[in-house]
Scaffold this active site. Structure first.
Site, PDB file in Angstrom:
ATOM      1  N   ARG A 211      12.469  -3.935   7.472  1.00  0.00           N
ATOM      2  CA  ARG A 211      12.846  -5.213   6.655  1.00  0.00           C
ATOM      3  C   ARG A 211      14.302  -5.747   6.715  1.00  0.00           C
ATOM      4  NH1 ARG A 211       9.627  -3.176   1.247  1.00  0.00           N
ATOM      5  NH2 ARG A 211       7.501  -3.581   2.011  1.00  0.00           N
TER       6      ARG A 211
ATOM      7  N   GLU B  19       2.388  -1.850   8.612  1.00  0.00           N
ATOM      8  CA  GLU B  19       3.326  -2.840   8.200  1.00  0.00           C
ATOM      9  C   GLU B  19       4.708  -2.759   8.871  1.00  0.00           C
ATOM     10  OE1 GLU B  19       3.877  -2.218   4.225  1.00  0.00           O
ATOM     11  OE2 GLU B  19       1.725  -2.435   3.684  1.00  0.00           O
TER      12      GLU B  19
ATOM     13  N   HIS C 157      13.584  -7.993   0.333  1.00  0.00           N
ATOM     14  CA  HIS C 157      12.363  -8.347   0.782  1.00  0.00           C
ATOM     15  C   HIS C 157      12.286  -9.581   1.845  1.00  0.00           C
ATOM     16  CE1 HIS C 157       8.300  -8.584   2.049  1.00  0.00           C
ATOM     17  NE2 HIS C 157       8.151  -7.237   1.372  1.00  0.00           N
TER      18      HIS C 157
ATOM     19  N   ARG D  52      14.709   1.084   3.289  1.00  0.00           N
ATOM     20  CA  ARG D  52      13.396   1.843   3.203  1.00  0.00           C
ATOM     21  C   ARG D  52      12.413   1.285   4.109  1.00  0.00           C
ATOM     22  NH1 ARG D  52       8.807   0.326  -0.342  1.00  0.00           N
ATOM     23  NH2 ARG D  52       9.391  -1.783  -0.549  1.00  0.00           N
TER      24      ARG D  52
ATOM     25  N   GLY E  78       0.738  -1.122   0.021  1.00  0.00           N
ATOM     26  CA  GLY E  78      -0.146   0.043  -0.068  1.00  0.00           C
ATOM     27  C   GLY E  78       1.000   1.202   0.024  1.00  0.00           C
TER      28      GLY E  78
ATOM     29  N   HIS F 247      14.657  -6.721  -3.860  1.00  0.00           N
ATOM     30  CA  HIS F 247      13.443  -5.987  -3.932  1.00  0.00           C
ATOM     31  C   HIS F 247      13.630  -4.602  -4.402  1.00  0.00           C
ATOM     32  CE1 HIS F 247       9.334  -5.466  -3.180  1.00  0.00           C
ATOM     33  NE2 HIS F 247       9.551  -4.549  -1.907  1.00  0.00           N
TER      34      HIS F 247
END
Length: 842
Positions: free
Chosen positions: A301, A132, A252, A397, A67, A362
């Site tokens: 991540r 998230e 990822h 990120r 999203g 990713h």
């Protein structure tokens, strides 16, 4: 035989056709299409051309599942989003860029919705927000459960199709065209089609925007589509642009594991699955993230990817498991229909069994270095989206910041180009000059070898030996025994090798572990040596790498303190720049130069001459440090009450520097401490009531964030930072709209998710705005009696603020009426300075 140098130009036939445009946008994801649409709105007469490697709807955007992150919940704040982003970026985020993202993001997202993007909503019609990894608030909007990217792409493509924007599909960009001054003047490209624009051609343009997406195909396994071969970064390198932080490639953590021999694009299992409660477990069923990070499975991540790799290495397994069986089939199908279908397609039923997952390449946090307007180091060349390094992501990120970054900085690029055009007239595309740089190509058969070497030696796990071996293999891949024909396959292979070479060199140079860069032989973060950026340019002599300290004008310790206080270190730095420039001019501090011998050192004390509340010590320290102070000791903390004669700070360094810094440092410190002191008086005046004292936007130009920080130091709270944080309907809006209720409905219709405040000056205006759903009502110039009456009418259905005509003497009477806030514009607009001086010892 030595390997040939990386080519500075792709071997290609001369352009067989030429078109002209005012702006050419390379790429058709969220970044590229937003630039094109916004610029077309700002300059309807302009010719905007979008070229894209595949069809208009292809690219990485449509694969985004999780999203878009934005502050839309009234309980959330831009500061919290900023802090979450800074934590994920591990010290290397540009705070100015992040602040731009989190403050302009909600507006940019609303404009995306105005273009037709439909996001999931609750039964009550509100945007459905989720969380998230790395986010401490629910601030992720999504569409179709897990098909956000597809919905965003659909809306933007439809908007482009309905506009006058020209689109060239199946077009691989080759190289940048420049004029004699080195300014970008267009691109060469190859169109894989038939007709007048078949084969190699050229676009001459007044501005070039790179929005080419990522470079995940440089690895054997990636979430990126097949078109993500780093074409934009490679083009920028060949053109001589600065590329920054390419070593920070995010892997990822949860990609569907399809077997040890699977290569190419792999299905992504969105972070939102863990955001909804799925748990990572090993093959023994142990939930191993609980002991790794305070956020467990929702850690950033890089933390999750490293934990998975460690557990894989310890257990000898080639994947871990993501357990979402407790969701049940209905929830899987409703919330994650795409992921559920993809898993079933590959023989995994997430309803009845854990999903096998492993990290895969990713997202690139580094890329073509840009400023806050998307400008690269080459005039006329812009970059946006994943191809760019805006400074937002730092070393890693934060989930769902990427689509938001594309929106925000795309709009800034369009505005910058339009502003330049208004200032000097729309630039002519200009005539590019022929490039004399050496060209070359890589054998396309080397592509799979490049990818395999990168995954083995420069992937999640890196070390000196693995990176050295990868670098040797990449040098060998440049050589080929046959002449390579110019074609799409050889151009892509050359781009991949160019990007892989720079990435490997940067990863070998950075001798630490930080964010998504994990060195097994240097497992710790090293702020003393590596709190900075690796900038690379490509020349005929090869790669030129420069280490640029991060926020070098302000020490990391101070930068972190300022950021922790909600201040932008870069903004403070820029403010100090302007103040010193005003003070020094060309001759400098002539009195100090004449009276103080060079090299003379001293100790000086910053002393309060009056009682008050201190604020701005870190900003003042930044000034002294900038001019050479090498020892600073604080005697007080921001927000503390101090007495006359108390030493607030002791500084030591060159006398010339201390005295030159004195005026700028004290200007900041006396003004901010004056704001804090006045605020504290107001807070004391209303103590014991529920009312809180808050400021307004009546601030001095350029000092708003600092002055509002000083209000917080004094015990007050902040109202809006800007006109976009919340809607505030005032008397002139009411006149223009034809009534209070009409104005309220107009704002709600246009900005359905924005908090709305309404200013009223009569009792009879309160009920109509309550009926419309006002969340906050500002009672302007009400008497204490009328305020008490208003409190009885509202009965906690909305927050109430008293404003206008307030004095310290009347503050308590007003507060005791039961209002929630007293708004005092004088706090920032006209607070008297607190007397503070610098005393040189001896």
């Amino acid at each position: 035989m030595s390997a040939p140098a990386i080519p500075l130009r792709l071997t290609a036939p001369a352009p067989g056709w030429v078109v002209e445009a005012d702006v050419v946008v390379v790429g058709s994801g969220i970044a590229g299409l937003t630039v094109a649409l916004r610029y077309a709105e700002l300059d309807p007469a302009a010719k905007v051309l979008v070229v894209t490697k595949d069809v208009l709807s292809s690219g990485s955007t449509r694969w985004a599942q999780g999203g878009i992150a934005a502050v839309l919940d009234p309980e959330d704040t831009p500061e919290e989003h900023l802090n979450d982003t800074l934590l994920a970026g591990v010290g290397l985020c540009d705070v100015r860029a992040v602040r731009t993202l989190v403050t302009e993001g909600p507006g940019a997202l609303r404009r995306l919705m105005a273009r037709g993007a439909r996001f999931d909503r609750t039964d009550g019609g509100r945007l459905q927000l989720t969380r998230e990894g790395g986010h401490r608030r629910d601030r992720i909007v999504h569409a179709g459960g897990d098909a956000t990217g597809a919905e965003v792409q659909r809306a933007l493509v439809e908007a482009v199709r309905a506009s006058a924007i020209e689109v060239v599909e199946h077009a691989l960009v080759l190289d940048l065209l420049k004029d004699a001054r080195g300014r970008a003047r267009g691109v060469t490209l190859h169109v894989m089609g038939e007709g007048a624009r078949d084969g190699v051609g050229a676009v001459h343009a007044g501005a070039v925007v790179l929005a080419t997406g990522g470079m995940g195909q440089v690895y054997a396994a990636t979430t990126n589509p097949v078109v993500s071969t780093g074409d934009g970064v490679a083009l920028a390198l060949r053109a001589g642009a600065v590329v920054r932080d390419l070593e920070f490639v995010q892997f990822h953590p949860t990609v569907l594991w399809l077997g040890e021999d699977s290569t190419g694009q792999q299905p992504l299992i969105s972070e939102a699955v863990r955001g909804e409660g799925a748990i990572l477990v090993d093959h023994a069923g142990e939930a191993f993230m609980r002991d790794v990070h305070e956020l467990a499975d929702l850690a950033p991540r890089d933390v999750v990817a490293k934990a998975i790799m460690r557990r894989m290495r310890e257990s000898g397994r080639d994947h871990m498991l993501l357990d979402g069986r407790h969701f049940g089939e209905e929830r899987w199908r409703a919330r994650f229909p795409t992921i559920h279908a993809v898993c079933r397609e590959h023989g995994v039923d997430p309803v009845s069994e854990p999903i096998p997952v492993a990290p895969a390449a990713h997202y690139a946090s580094g890329g073509v270095r840009t400023d806050l307007m998307g400008r690269t180091s080459i005039e006329g060349l812009y970059a946006c989206g994943e191809v760019a390094c805006t400074g937002v992501h730092g070393a890693n990120r934060l989930a769902s910041n990427s689509l938001l970054e594309g929106l925000v900085f795309a709009e800034r690029i369009a505005a910058d180009i339009a502003r330049d055009n208004r200032a000097g007239g729309r630039p002519e595309p200009g005539e590019p000059v022929a490039s004399r740089t050496p060209d070359g190509l890589v054998d396309p058969r080397a592509r799979t070898r490049i990818q395999a070497h990168m995954s083995r030696g420069a992937g999640v796990l890196r070390a000196r030996d693995s990176l050295a071996g990868t670098a040797r293999a990449l040098r060998d891949a440049r050589w080929t025994p046959v002449q390579v024909a110019p074609c799409t396959e050889s151009w892509e292979a050359t781009n991949l090798l160019t990007v892989a070479t720079v990435l490997t060199a940067a990863a070998a140079a950075r001798l630490e572990t930080r964010g998504s860069h994990w060195r097994e032989d240097h497992p710790e973060r090293d702020d003393d040596e590596w709190l900075g950026h690796l900038d690379v340019t490509l020349t005929e002599e090869g790669l030129q790498m420069t280490y640029t300290p991060h926020g070098d004008a302000i020490p990391a310790r101070l930068e972190q303190e300022l950021a922790g206080a909600g201040l932008d270190p870069a903004e403070v730095n820029a403010l100090v720049d302007r103040a010193l420039a005003e003070d020094l001019q060309e001759a400098g501090d002539v009195t100090s130069l004449a009276t103080i011998p060079a090299g003379q050192r001293a100790v000086a004390d910053v002393v309060a001459r009056a009682d008050g509340v201190v604020a701005g010590l870190a900003a003042a320290e930044a000034v002294f440090v900038r001019l050479g102070a090498d020892r600073v000791e604080r005697g007080a903390k921001d927000g503390e009450r101090v007495r006359a004669g108390e030493v607030l700070m002791t500084v030591e360094g060159p006398v010339r520097g201390l005295l030159t810094a004195e005026r700028t440092a004290l200007n900041l410190l006396t003004h901010l401490s004056g704001v804090a002191t006045l605020t504290a008086r107001w807070v004391e005046a209303v103590s014991g009531t529920k009312a809180r004292v808050r400021d307004s936007r009546k601030t001095l130009p350029g000092l708003r964030s600092l002055e509002k920080y000083a209000v917080r130091c004094g015990g007050g709270v902040n109202h809006r930072m800007s006109l976009s944080d919340a809607a505030l309907i005032k008397d002139n809006h009411v006149v223009a709209a034809g009534g209070v209720a009409e104005a309220f409905r107009a704002v709600r219709d246009r900005y359905p998710d924005l908090p709305i405040e309404v200013e009223v000056d009569r009792i009879d205006q309160i009920e109509p705005v309550l009926a419309e759903g006002a969340e906050e009502i500002l009672l302007d110039n009400f008497t204490p009696e009328d305020l008490a009456h208003a409190v009885q009418i509202v009965k906690n259905r909305a927050r109430l603020e008293a404003s206008g005509g307030l004095t310290l003497e009347s503050a308590r009477d007003v507060a005791e009426t039961g209002v929630d806030y007293l708004a005092v514009g004088a706090l920032t607009h006209s607070a008297p300075a607190l007397d503070i001086a610098l005393d040189l010892r001896g």
